[in-house]
Structure formats: structure tokens, C-alpha cells
Design a protein around this motif. Structure first.
Motif, PDB file in Angstrom:
ATOM      1  N   ASP A   1      -9.668  11.621  -1.075  1.00 57.90           N
ATOM      2  CA  ASP A   1      -8.669  10.852  -0.350  1.00 57.90           C
ATOM      3  C   ASP A   1      -7.306  11.531  -0.429  1.00 57.90           C
ATOM      4  O   ASP A   1      -7.012  12.270  -1.381  1.00 57.90           O
ATOM      5  N   HIS A   2      -6.483  11.244   0.546  1.00 59.31           N
ATOM      6  CA  HIS A   2      -5.122  11.773   0.537  1.00 59.31           C
ATOM      7  C   HIS A   2      -4.337  11.184  -0.642  1.00 59.31           C
ATOM      8  O   HIS A   2      -4.428  10.004  -0.941  1.00 59.31           O
ATOM      9  N   GLY A   3      -3.578  12.009  -1.324  1.00 59.54           N
ATOM     10  CA  GLY A   3      -2.702  11.542  -2.396  1.00 59.54           C
ATOM     11  C   GLY A   3      -3.398  11.213  -3.694  1.00 59.54           C
ATOM     12  O   GLY A   3      -2.788  10.560  -4.571  1.00 59.54           O
ATOM     13  N   PHE A   4      -4.645  11.673  -3.851  1.00 56.84           N
ATOM     14  CA  PHE A   4      -5.332  11.391  -5.109  1.00 56.84           C
ATOM     15  C   PHE A   4      -4.608  12.087  -6.274  1.00 56.84           C
ATOM     16  O   PHE A   4      -4.294  13.274  -6.202  1.00 56.84           O
ATOM     17  N   LEU A   5      -4.326  11.319  -7.327  1.00 53.77           N
ATOM     18  CA  LEU A   5      -3.592  11.805  -8.503  1.00 53.77           C
ATOM     19  C   LEU A   5      -2.207  12.338  -8.146  1.00 53.77           C
ATOM     20  O   LEU A   5      -1.696  13.256  -8.778  1.00 53.77           O
ATOM     21  N   SER A   6      -1.613  11.756  -7.113  1.00 53.77           N
ATOM     22  CA  SER A   6      -0.270  12.182  -6.705  1.00 53.77           C
ATOM     23  C   SER A   6       0.749  11.052  -6.839  1.00 53.77           C
ATOM     24  O   SER A   6       1.871  11.177  -6.357  1.00 53.77           O
ATOM     25  N   SER A   7       0.352   9.968  -7.471  1.00 51.11           N
ATOM     26  CA  SER A   7       1.235   8.790  -7.568  1.00 51.11           C
ATOM     27  C   SER A   7       1.871   8.696  -8.950  1.00 51.11           C
ATOM     28  O   SER A   7       1.693   7.712  -9.671  1.00 51.11           O
ATOM     29  N   ALA A   8       2.570   9.731  -9.335  1.00 49.13           N
ATOM     30  CA  ALA A   8       3.191   9.762 -10.659  1.00 49.13           C
ATOM     31  C   ALA A   8       4.318   8.740 -10.750  1.00 49.13           C
ATOM     32  O   ALA A   8       5.010   8.453  -9.779  1.00 49.13           O
ATOM     33  N   MET A   9       4.472   8.184 -11.965  1.00 49.11           N
ATOM     34  CA  MET A   9       5.512   7.185 -12.198  1.00 49.11           C
ATOM     35  C   MET A   9       6.836   7.797 -12.656  1.00 49.11           C
ATOM     36  O   MET A   9       7.856   7.139 -12.629  1.00 49.11           O
TER      37      MET A   9
ATOM     38  N   LEU B   1       0.813  -1.207   0.000  1.00 46.85           N
ATOM     39  CA  LEU B   1       0.000   0.000   0.000  1.00 46.85           C
ATOM     40  C   LEU B   1       0.849   1.261   0.000  1.00 46.85           C
ATOM     41  O   LEU B   1       0.312   2.356   0.043  1.00 46.85           O
ATOM     42  N   ALA B   2       2.133   1.108   0.013  1.00 48.07           N
ATOM     43  CA  ALA B   2       3.005   2.277   0.026  1.00 48.07           C
ATOM     44  C   ALA B   2       2.911   3.031  -1.277  1.00 48.07           C
ATOM     45  O   ALA B   2       2.581   2.487  -2.319  1.00 48.07           O
ATOM     46  N   GLY B   3       3.216   4.338  -1.231  1.00 53.08           N
ATOM     47  CA  GLY B   3       3.171   5.154  -2.432  1.00 53.08           C
ATOM     48  C   GLY B   3       4.222   4.734  -3.439  1.00 53.08           C
ATOM     49  O   GLY B   3       5.244   4.146  -3.092  1.00 53.08           O
ATOM     50  N   PRO B   4       3.993   5.043  -4.698  1.00 57.97           N
ATOM     51  CA  PRO B   4       4.916   4.610  -5.754  1.00 57.97           C
ATOM     52  C   PRO B   4       6.297   5.219  -5.626  1.00 57.97           C
ATOM     53  O   PRO B   4       7.287   4.600  -5.991  1.00 57.97           O
ATOM     54  N   ASN B   5       6.383   6.450  -5.083  1.00 57.26           N
ATOM     55  CA  ASN B   5       7.704   7.060  -4.919  1.00 57.26           C
ATOM     56  C   ASN B   5       8.543   6.260  -3.932  1.00 57.26           C
ATOM     57  O   ASN B   5       9.723   5.997  -4.149  1.00 57.26           O
ATOM     58  N   LYS B   6       7.892   5.845  -2.843  1.00 58.35           N
ATOM     59  CA  LYS B   6       8.600   5.040  -1.858  1.00 58.35           C
ATOM     60  C   LYS B   6       8.960   3.684  -2.428  1.00 58.35           C
ATOM     61  O   LYS B   6      10.045   3.161  -2.208  1.00 58.35           O
ATOM     62  N   ARG B   7       8.022   3.111  -3.180  1.00 61.43           N
ATOM     63  CA  ARG B   7       8.262   1.809  -3.785  1.00 61.43           C
ATOM     64  C   ARG B   7       9.453   1.862  -4.738  1.00 61.43           C
ATOM     65  O   ARG B   7      10.264   0.944  -4.775  1.00 61.43           O
ATOM     66  N   ARG B   8       9.560   2.928  -5.495  1.00 60.42           N
ATOM     67  CA  ARG B   8      10.647   3.018  -6.472  1.00 60.42           C
ATOM     68  C   ARG B   8      12.005   3.121  -5.775  1.00 60.42           C
ATOM     69  O   ARG B   8      13.000   2.612  -6.263  1.00 60.42           O
TER      70      ARG B   8
ATOM     71  N   LEU C   1      -2.663   2.230 -10.623  1.00 60.48           N
ATOM     72  CA  LEU C   1      -3.184   3.251  -9.712  1.00 60.48           C
ATOM     73  C   LEU C   1      -3.535   4.554 -10.418  1.00 60.48           C
ATOM     74  O   LEU C   1      -4.622   5.117 -10.223  1.00 60.48           O
ATOM     75  N   VAL C   2      -2.648   5.070 -11.245  1.00 54.34           N
ATOM     76  CA  VAL C   2      -2.918   6.340 -11.926  1.00 54.34           C
ATOM     77  C   VAL C   2      -4.100   6.183 -12.877  1.00 54.34           C
ATOM     78  O   VAL C   2      -4.955   7.070 -12.973  1.00 54.34           O
ATOM     79  N   TRP C   3      -4.147   5.072 -13.586  1.00 52.39           N
ATOM     80  CA  TRP C   3      -5.298   4.792 -14.463  1.00 52.39           C
ATOM     81  C   TRP C   3      -6.585   4.821 -13.636  1.00 52.39           C
ATOM     82  O   TRP C   3      -7.573   5.458 -14.040  1.00 52.39           O
ATOM     83  N   ALA C   4      -6.551   4.159 -12.488  1.00 56.63           N
ATOM     84  CA  ALA C   4      -7.751   4.111 -11.646  1.00 56.63           C
ATOM     85  C   ALA C   4      -8.168   5.507 -11.197  1.00 56.63           C
ATOM     86  O   ALA C   4      -9.358   5.864 -11.217  1.00 56.63           O
ATOM     87  N   HIS C   5      -7.211   6.324 -10.779  1.00 61.60           N
ATOM     88  CA  HIS C   5      -7.525   7.680 -10.323  1.00 61.60           C
ATOM     89  C   HIS C   5      -8.125   8.524 -11.445  1.00 61.60           C
ATOM     90  O   HIS C   5      -9.115   9.240 -11.236  1.00 61.60           O
ATOM     91  N   LEU C   6      -7.532   8.452 -12.621  1.00 52.00           N
ATOM     92  CA  LEU C   6      -8.044   9.247 -13.742  1.00 52.00           C
ATOM     93  C   LEU C   6      -9.442   8.775 -14.148  1.00 52.00           C
ATOM     94  O   LEU C   6     -10.307   9.592 -14.491  1.00 52.00           O
TER      95      LEU C   6
END
Length: 994
Positions: A865-873, A775-782, A806-811
Motif C-alpha cells: 500500500d502507499h505510505g506503508f511505514l511512512s507515518s512517523a510521529m 484517514l489523513a496522514g499523521p503529518n497532515k494531522r499534526r 498506525l505505526v504499531w499496526a504497520h510494524l
């Protein structure tokens, strides 16, 4: 496989003739099946033949007028299908073959192509015997004899390839190499001419090729020329012979000779004494006449024939040229001249040697017999170069007999005539070299081997180049089929394919047809190549010949140095298949294109395929031919998106996000119909193209996510909300992920699952991550994982796949939220049209409004929600998502608040309480606060909440049973305005942007 030795003495495969109508009628039922249109057209035409043409129905005339077009389309379609079937069978067989077996299989393929072309030409001949009225109609549509001639020529050209291919085979070259080591051993002083010729053909592969070319040119001349008649000869009509046979030879000159003999009582030939010139001359111009009638008299005596006889001689030499040009046999020579009492000419044309061997191709006796007639050959060369002969045709005849192209060239009227004369001289030259070696060996028995001189086909190529600029042959040389023929005859097929490849790219960009399949090419090419690169038949022929020769290694150097240019010919044919909607054939030919260009070519063509059944077919075929499907799908989606975005940018429409809200009397509201309907065909095509992601494989799910998010971002940033809405319904994440991965990767599905269930959902491979890491954010995952891009990672782990989505889902959720807001506003606007004093209608309207507002509430929750559309790759995506957040989140939140505000007045004050809860959610959400601050819309948000607070206070003052409107007045449904909600007083209408 044809015999290794291609000598005409030992025979070869007969040149195939176009089939007769009777033969065509006996074909398989599938091949003979006519379309309904053809059958109707045929019946209409039969009816018109019986009636007077002027009284024919208009509909019948229209059918007949269109019939040639339909026939042409059917002919092209059938040829395309038959060629593809033949090539597909060859492709499968050739995988397991090599060496001579591969050459034999290729030869069979050429034979099949020749048969297909022959049948096609036969069908045209069978349908050409139409009524005069039908022929007139066809002519008006441009259906000319030239088109029929091209079909016949194509049939002959495939037969030519059939004859030339063995000349290049390793088997023949190997046999020739062995024969060269002992070429002269079996020959002796008493060897016959045909034995010498046979030995020559065994050691010289180039001579085999020249012989095949000459025979083909002679056969073409016989097939395309009418039977030779006297009246067809130049100057014959002025020779005073009438329409009958030539009898008596030079009869006009014989008469004055006889008079002189009678006058002088001379019993024998007249003596060409000097005094004879003063009394024996032509009356027309006083030129001295010959005194004897042997064929050499004029040249020997430097005298003249009577004018009519000179014209007769010119016609006679013309006839001799024609007989040679058509490859007539000695029997045909003899019959022709015996009928005209000129038998000596027949002996001249065959070089006067008696040969009774029935295996000999009699047309070649004039060359074969050069071995034993060296003196005659020498005299023919001298006469060919002589300037004293009376007519060019006489020089030309001696030039053909002796192998002098310069002597024959002046009478050549076509490209084929020139090629015939040139190749004839090249063949005789090589034969002379062998004869010289043969005679040298008779003097020096120790000589045994013979090494032929290198190929002289460059001279053919040089002529082909010059014919394209020579004013007498330019028009013919520029004909596409002739250009293809010249390439075959010159043997420089690599140059032909390269020139065609350059021209294909140039003409695609020049005409705009299929230009997206090629990079622009500025290499200078001939006009012939540019014309041929647009001819459908030559495009098909060139592509199939190239595909057949490539496995043999004949084009290896050209592919090594100019692979992309060579591939242009195949791609040009792919563009032709696209024009004829032959999509099922595309993967077959695309499989022969390099892996780098396959996706580009197929992707740009298949982007237009929108029918699911056709897509399924393409997927099956691409997999069967080993084409990387995921790369094609990437190109389909990426190309359509980029092309459309460039058009938007050119029109100045790019990067202009859509407005969702507007202000009415300083109160915010959702714009009516702000999404609207999609009427743009280009947008529809882009959306439909992205349906291809449903066919991607699980390993490339990250690519599907990238493609979808890229289009969503483009659509949102350019304000094309209708297209974004269509995309969210046509390519829904839940359904697509279920189809591709077998898992529902939508955000709603992931939230609904427990951590244990999520942990059990992995399919394998990457299933070692802890629940909190999933469930961690993509920045942390990377940062914690390997540095490769997340979307490029191949995985079957559910959490990893979900993170990629995730980004697809948010959009998608953003678009769905906007869709519910639009529907809500449409419903709110519609209450004004309902009956005002009907309690039942009021109750129903409130219920529907409540249900819709609940749907708005549910759709908006993910956006809060927190971090909506903030999980850029990556950085670029972070830039794009920031722009989307800063524009659409404030718009959606303000629109949502306006819906709650309206619901608090029209349904229940509880919705006003939700406005306060919304304010609290925003205050605790850094993402939303940042979006409002960055877009400088915080003041709008504060003002909206202030209105919410005032409305809630008024509602509390008056209790729960009655709520006041914004004006505080009693509503028309009873009570003081403002004392209760009055939805019928809400009359919001669309207004311009605030």
C-alpha cells in the motif's frame, strides 16, 4: 498511650521479654502453622535422636542440615509479612489522625513491632534446644549464637523506641513548657528527694530521654549477663578466698595488725606513727602496711594492704561496678554485701538515704538521693578524679555515683558500658543544675521558673563516632544492630537515615545487588553504615522506623534537604522484598516513595513478573495505593528495552537487520528459517515485559503504542526477528486494543469498517472530525491540530486512537508478512521429502502450497500500500522507519516475488501473472520505489521481474495443461521437461547470503 511523664518514679511500660515456648504454643493457629518442610524436618530429627548418629540415613542428615536455612527463611518471611500488615493498618488509620492522636497511634505501632520481634526471638529460643548433633550441624552452616542474640537485641531495640517516642511528643513538650514556668513553686525546704526528682522530670524532656536510655541499658545488661558470682570478678581467684563467701574482710592485713597490737599490748587502734613504718610492712615488697582497717585507711595513711587483700579490694570494687551497671536495687545491694560482711558498700551505692516510698524505682535512689547528699556527692567527685585510689574500678564506682564519665571510662569493656557511663553523667549533670536552682530558690523565693539547658545528646553522638574507630570497641560498633542502637541512643536519627541512604546506593552499585534501583552515590559514609546497609534485619528496621517517624514531622528537615537519600532506605527494603519474592508487598512500600521514583523502582522490579495472575494482583494493589499505573508500565517496558538494547550495543550486535532472501543459481529465494526460534532469555524477558501494556488505561493508549513501536523498531533494526514474531503473537494489536479501549484498532478491522460505522464508534470527547480527516496522514494531522505529540494526546475517539496505533499496526503487519514467507519456504523445502510417484501426495502438496501462497499474498498486500511505514510521529521515528523500509520492504517484496515464481511453476501459471501485477503495483507506489532506490536494489528487482517474464512466456508457449520447468526439460512425472510443472525437481536449499 504511656503516661506523659516518663519518670521512673511513676513507672512505665515493662520491657517485653521474649515469649516462652509455652506462650508460643498458645498463639493463633495460623501463626503456629508449620510448613510441610518444617514438619518433615522435625520428624526426621526426632528419629535421629533415637538412633545412633553415625548410622543415621543420608537423607535424614541432609534434611537436618538444611533445616536451619529453612527456619531462617521462614523466620524472615514471617517477620516481613507481620511488619507489613502492622504498617498497612497504621497507614490506613494515620490518614485520619493528627496531633497527639497520631503520636499515640505511632506509639501503638512501635508496640506492635516490639511484640512481633519478641515473638520471633521467642521462636528461636523455643527451637534452640536441639540435640547436640543438630546443633553441630547448624554450627557448620554458620548458624551461631550471634544470630540469636541479634534477634533478642532487635526485640529490645523496638522496646527502646517504644520508650523514647513519648519523650519527643508535643504533649510531653507542652506539659514540660508549662511546668517550667512554675517548676520550683511547689518545692520547699522540706521537700523529699523523690518530690524534687519528680519536679525535675516534669520540666526536662531530655532528662526523661536519658532516664529511659539508662534503664534500657541496665535491663540489657541484666538480660544478657549471667548471675554475678565471685569467680566472675577480676583477680578474685588470686585473693586467697576460695570459692566460698567473703568473710572477715581484709583478713590478710588484719593478722599483722593484731600481732602488732599483741606485741605492744595496745588496747585500741594502732597509732600510724612514723616508727611503725619500719616494723610494720609487707614482706613481699617492704611497703608500709595500714595500721587500721577502716575503708579509708590506705588512702588516709598512704599505706598498703597485703597483696591478697589488695586483690580482694579490686574484686570488691569490681563487684560494686557490676551491681551499679546492672541497675541493682538497694535490696539487691544489701543482700550481696551482707552475705560478704561488707554492708557499708551497699549504703555507699545508694548514697545512704532512707526512702520508703514503694512507688520509687529503687534502682534510681543513687541519683534521687543526690538532692539531700550534696557533701557526699562532692566527695564522690573528688574520689572519682583521684589518682591515689588503688584500682580503676574504685574510681569508676565513684564516677557513676557522682556523674564522672572520665572516671568510669577506663573500666568500660563494651559500647554499652561507655554509653551507660556517659548518659549517667549527662543525666546527673542536668539533675545537679535543677538541684542548684532549687537551692537558689530557697534563698530567693521570687525565683519560680526553671529553663533546662539545651540537649547534650551531641556528646552521645560524638562518642558513637569515636567508638567506630577505637580499637577496643570498633568490632562491636560495626555490628549492624549495634549501629542501629547507637543511632537510637544518640537521638540523631536523621543523620542515621541519611548515612544509611547514602550507603544503600553505594553498596548496591558495589555489590551489583539491586543497583538498578539507585543512582550511584559517592558521598563518604562510615564503614558501619555500609555494613548495616547490607544487613536484612537492619534494612527492615530502618525502613519501618523511618516510615513511622515521617508522619510525625521529626524528619521534615532531612526530607526537605535530602529527600532522595532518605527514600533510599525504603527502596533498599523494596530490593530486599524483591530478593525474597514478596511482590505483593511492593506497592505498599512503594506508595511511600516520591511520585518521581515510584515508576522507576516498581517498574524495574515488576519487569520480572511474568505470571498473569501476579500481574493482576499488582495492578489491583497499585490502584488501591494510588500509584500511577501507566507510569509504572511505561518504566517496565522502556527500562527492559533500553537495558537490552545497551547490552546488544556493548556486544556489537545492534543495528544489524536480518536477511530474508538469498540467491541460488542467480535465482532469488527466501532463506530457510530466517526467523528461527527464540532461545535467548533476555529477549524473552523483554517481550514478556511488554505484555504489561494490556493493563494500561484508555487515556494512555498513545503511550502503549509508543512502547510497542519502540520495541518493534529495536528488534527489527537489530535483526531479532524471532523476538519480533513472539511480540506480534503475545501482544497482538487487535486483542490488546480491544482489551484496553474496547475497540479493535488493528488495520484489518479499520479497513473492514464503513465510514458511517467508524463515525459511530466514538466513545466521546473528540468525536468531531470529518471522515476524510480521519484517514489523513499523521503529518497532515499534526499540522492541522494542536502541536502536542499525537501519542501524548488523551482521546476516546476511535479514529484518533486508530491513528495513534498506525505505526504499531504497520510494524506488526511487516513481522506477520515475514512469518508467512518463512512458513512458505519451509513448506516449499519440505516437498523434496515427499514420495515422488504418488498422485495423491502430489495433489495434497499442491493444495497446501496454494493455500499457503494465498496467505502470503494476503499478508503482503498491506506492505504494498502507499505510505506503508511512512507515518512517523516525530523525526527520530521517521529516521528509524526509513531504515526499516529501505531494508525490509525490498527483502519482503523480492521474497514474495520468489514465492509467486515458485508457485507459477509448482501450482499454476496464474502466479506468474501475479508477478507481472506485482511489478505494476511497485511501479505505481512511490514508497516502494523509494525503498528500492535508497537501498540500491532496483537492479535486483528488475532482474527478478525479467525472470518472471521469461517464465510466463514459456508457460504460454506450452499451454495451460503443461508448464515447463526452468531448464525446459521433461519432468519425471511424464512429458518433456519444461512441458509441465514438476515440483519434485525443485530442490532449493539454504545457502550463504548473496
Amino acid at each position: 498511650m504511656p503516661p506523659t511523664l516518663r519518670s521512673s518514679i511513676h513507672g512505665r511500660k515493662a520491657v517485653q521479654q521474649p515469649e516462652s515456648p509455652e506462650q508460643i504454643d498458645n498463639e493463633d493457629e495460623d501463626e503456629d502453622m508449620q510448613s510441610d518442610h518444617e514438619m518433615i524436618s522435625s520428624e526426621m530429627e526426632d528419629d535421629m535422636i533415637e538412633d545412633d548418629y553415625n548410622d543415621a540415613p543420608v537423607q535424614s542428615s541432609a534434611q537436618e542440615l538444611l533445616r536451619p536455612l529453612q527456619e531462617t527463611a521462614d523466620r524472615v518471611s514471617r517477620q516481613v509479612e507481620e511488619f507489613s500488615q502492622a504498617f498497612d493498618r497504621f497507614r490506613e488509620k494515620s490518614k485520619k489522625l493528627s496531633g497527639q492522636q497520631l503520636w499515640e497511634e505511632t506509639w501503638k505501632l512501635m508496640d506492635t513491632y516490639a511484640t512481633i520481634a519478641s515473638k520471633s526471638a521467642g521462636r528461636v529460643q523455643a527451637t534452640s534446644a536441639d540435640s547436640k548433633h543438630a546443633q553441630k550441624k547448624r554450627k557448620s552452616l554458620g548458624v551461631t549464637n550471634a544470630q540469636k542474640e541479634n534477634l533478642l537485641l532487635e526485640s529490645d531495640l523496638w522496646n527502646l523506641t517504644l520508650e523514647l517516642l513519648p519523650c519527643k511528643s508535643p504533649h510531653l513538650l507542652e506539659d514540660a513548657h508549662h511546668a517550667q514556668n512554675s517548676a520550683l513553686v511547689e518545692l520547699h525546704r522540706y521537700s523529699t528527694n523523690d518530690e524534687i526528682w519528680k519536679a525535675f522530670m516534669e520540666v526536662d524532656p531530655v532528662a526523661n530521654e536519658y532516664e529511659a536510655l539508662l534503664e534500657w541499658l541496665q535491663e540489657r545488661k541484666r538480660k544478657t549477663s549471667p548471675a554475678l558470682k565471685d569467680v566472675d570478678l577480676d583477680l578474685y581467684d588470686k585473693s586467697g578466698r576460695g570459692d566460698g563467701l567473703w568473710e572477715g574482710g581484709n583478713i590478710y592485713t588484719q593478722a599483722p595488725i593484731k600481732r602488732q597490737k599483741v606485741t605492744r599490748a595496745h588496747p585500741g587502734p594502732l597509732d600510724p606513727a612514723e616508727d611503725m613504718r619500719t616494723i610494720h610492712f609487707r614482706k613481699a615488697d617492704s611497703e608500709p602496711l595500714v595500721t587500721q582497717m577502716d575503708p579509708d585507711a590506705a588512702l588516709r595513711q598512704d599505706a598498703m594492704l597485703e597483696v591478697e587483700d589488695e586483690l580482694f579490694e579490686s574484686s570488691a570494687w569490681h563487684a560494686s561496678w557490676e551491681l551499679l551497671r546492672r541497675g541493682s536495687s538497694p535490696e539487691q545491694y544489701r543482700n550481696w554485701w551482707q552475705d560478704r560482711n561488707e554492708l557499708w558498700r551497699a549504703l555507699l551505692l545508694r548514697n545512704s538515704s532512707v526512702q520508703n516510698d514503694p512507688a520509687i524505682n529503687k534502682a534510681w535512689l543513687r541519683i534521687v538521693n543526690l538532692a539531700s547528699n550534696r557533701e557526699l556527692a562532692k566527695l564522690c567527685r573528688e574520689l572519682a578524679d583521684s589518682r591515689d585510689l588503688a584500682t580503676d574500678y574504685e574510681n569508676a564506682v565513684y564516677g557513676i555515683l557522682s556523674g564522672s564519665y572520665s572516671a568510669a571510662a577506663p573500666v568500660c569493656k563494651s559500647v554499652d558500658d561507655h554509653l551507660y557511663s556517659l548518659i549517667n553523667s549527662l543525666l546527673i549533670e542536668r539533675y545537679d543544675q535543677f538541684i542548684f536552682a532549687y537551692h537558689e530558690r530557697l534563698e530567693t523565693p521570687a525565683l519560680q521558673d526553671f529553663i533546662p539547658s539545651p540537649s547534650t545528646s551531641r556528646e552521645i553522638s560524638n562518642y558513637v563516632q569515636s567508638s567506630q574507630t577505637d580499637k577496643t570497641t570498633k568490632a562491636e560498633a560495626h555490628q549492624p544492630h549495634k549501629y542501629f542502637q547507637s543511632a537510637l541512643m544518640s537521638g540523631d536519627l536523621a543523620h542515621f537515615f541519611l548515612e544509611m541512604g547514602h550507603a544503600a546506593a553505594q553498596m548496591a552499585h558495589l555489590t551489583g545487588q539491586s543497583k538498578t534501583l539507585f543512582d550511584n552515590d559517592e558521598t563518604q559514609v562510615s564503614e558501619c553504615a555500609q555494613v548495616a546497609a547490607q544487613d536484612e534485619d537492619v534494612i527492615r528496621m530502618a525502613a519501618h522506623l523511618q516510615l513511622a517517624l515521617q508522619p510525625l514531622g521529626l524528619l521534615d528537615q532531612a526530607y526537605e534537604e535530602n529527600a532522595s537519600v532518605m527514600e533510599n532506605n525504603i527502596i533498599n527494603y523494596l530490593g530486599l522484598l524483591e530478593q525474597h519474592a514478596k511482590y505483593s508487598l511492593l506497592p505498599l512500600y512503594a506508595s511511600k516513595v516520591s511520585a518521581q521514583r515510584q515508576p522507576r523502582v516498581l517498574g524495574r522490579i515488576l519487569s520480572k513478573v511474568t505470571v498473569p495472575k501476579e500481574r493482576d494482583t499488582q495492578m489491583r494493589l497499585m490502584k488501591s495505593y494510588g500509584i500511577p499505573v501507566y507510569r509504572v508500565i511505561y518504566t517496565i517496558c522502556d527500562y527492559t528495552r533500553r537495558s537490552w538494547a545497551m547490552k546488544l550495543n556493548d556486544r556489537g550486535e545492534a543495528l544489524k537487520a536480518a536477511k530474508i532472501i538469498e540467491y541460488k543459481d542467480k535465482i532469488v529465494r527466501v532463506r530457510t528459517g530466517f526467523i528461527g526460534e527464540m532461545h535467548d532469555d533476555e529477549q524473552a524477558l523483554v517481550v514478556q515485559a511488554h505484555e504489561w501494556v494490556n493493563y494500561i488505561d484508555m487515556k494512555n493508549w498513545g503511550m502503549a503504542c509508543w512502547l510497542m513501536t519502540a520495541l518493534y523498531k529495536t528488534l527489527l533494526l537489530s535483526g531479532k526477528l524471532a523476538a519480533a514474531k513472539s511480540l506480534s503473537t503475545r501482544v497482538e494489536l487487535a486483542q490488546t486494543s480491544l482489551k484496553v479501549t474496547g475497540m479493535n484498532l488493528s488495520l484489518a478491522a479499520m479497513v473492514a469498517e464503513t465510514p458511517d460505522e467508524d463515525g459511530d464508534a466514538e466513545v466521546g470527547g473528540d468525536a468531531t472530525e470529518d471522515g476524510h480527516n480521519r484517514l489523513a496522514g499523521p503529518n497532515k494531522r499534526r499540522k492541522e491540530s494542536k502541536p502536542s505529540h499525537l501519542l501524548a494526546k488523551e482521546t476516546t475517539n476511535r479514529s484518533a486512537l486508530a491513528e495513534q496505533s498506525l505505526v504499531w499496526a504497520h510494524l506488526e503487519l511487516l513481522v506477520q508478512a515475514m512469518d508467512t514467507l518463512e512458513y512458505w519456504q519451509d513448506l516449499a523445502d519440505s516437498v523434496d521429502t515427499l514420495p515422488r510417484n504418488d498422485p495423491k501426495t502430489t495433489k495434497t502438496a499442491k493444495k497446501e502450497l496454494g493455500q499457503t501462497l494465498q496467505a502470503v499474498h494476503s499478508a503482503m498486500q498491506p506492505l504494498l500500500d502507499h505510505g506503508f511505514l511512512s507515518s512517523a510521529m516525530d523525526e527520530q521515528e521517521d529516521h528509524d522507519l526509513r531504515h526499516i523500509r529501505e531494508h525490509y520492504l525490498p527483502e519482503c517484496v523480492l521474497g514474495y516475488n520468489s514465492a509467486l515464481y515458485f508457485g507459477g511453476h509448482a501450482i499454476t501459471r496464474q502466479h506468474l501473472v501475479q508477478c507481472m501485477e506485482l511489478a505494476q503495483q511497485i511501479a505505481q507506489n512511490e514508497t516502494l520505489i523509494g525503498a528500492f532506490v535508497a537501498s540500491k536494489r532496483m537492479q535486483e528487482l528488475v532482474t527478478a521481474f525479467a525472470h518472471d517474464s521469461q517464465a510466463l512466456l514459456r508457460a504460454n508457449e506450452h499451454g495451460t495443461s503443461s508448464m515447463r520447468g526452468r531448464s525446459g526439460k521433461r519432468s519425471s512425472l511424464g512429458g518433456e521437461r519444461g512441458g509441465r510443472a514438476d515440483i519434485w525437481q525443485v530442490q532449493w536449499t539454504a545457502d550463504k547470503d548473496q
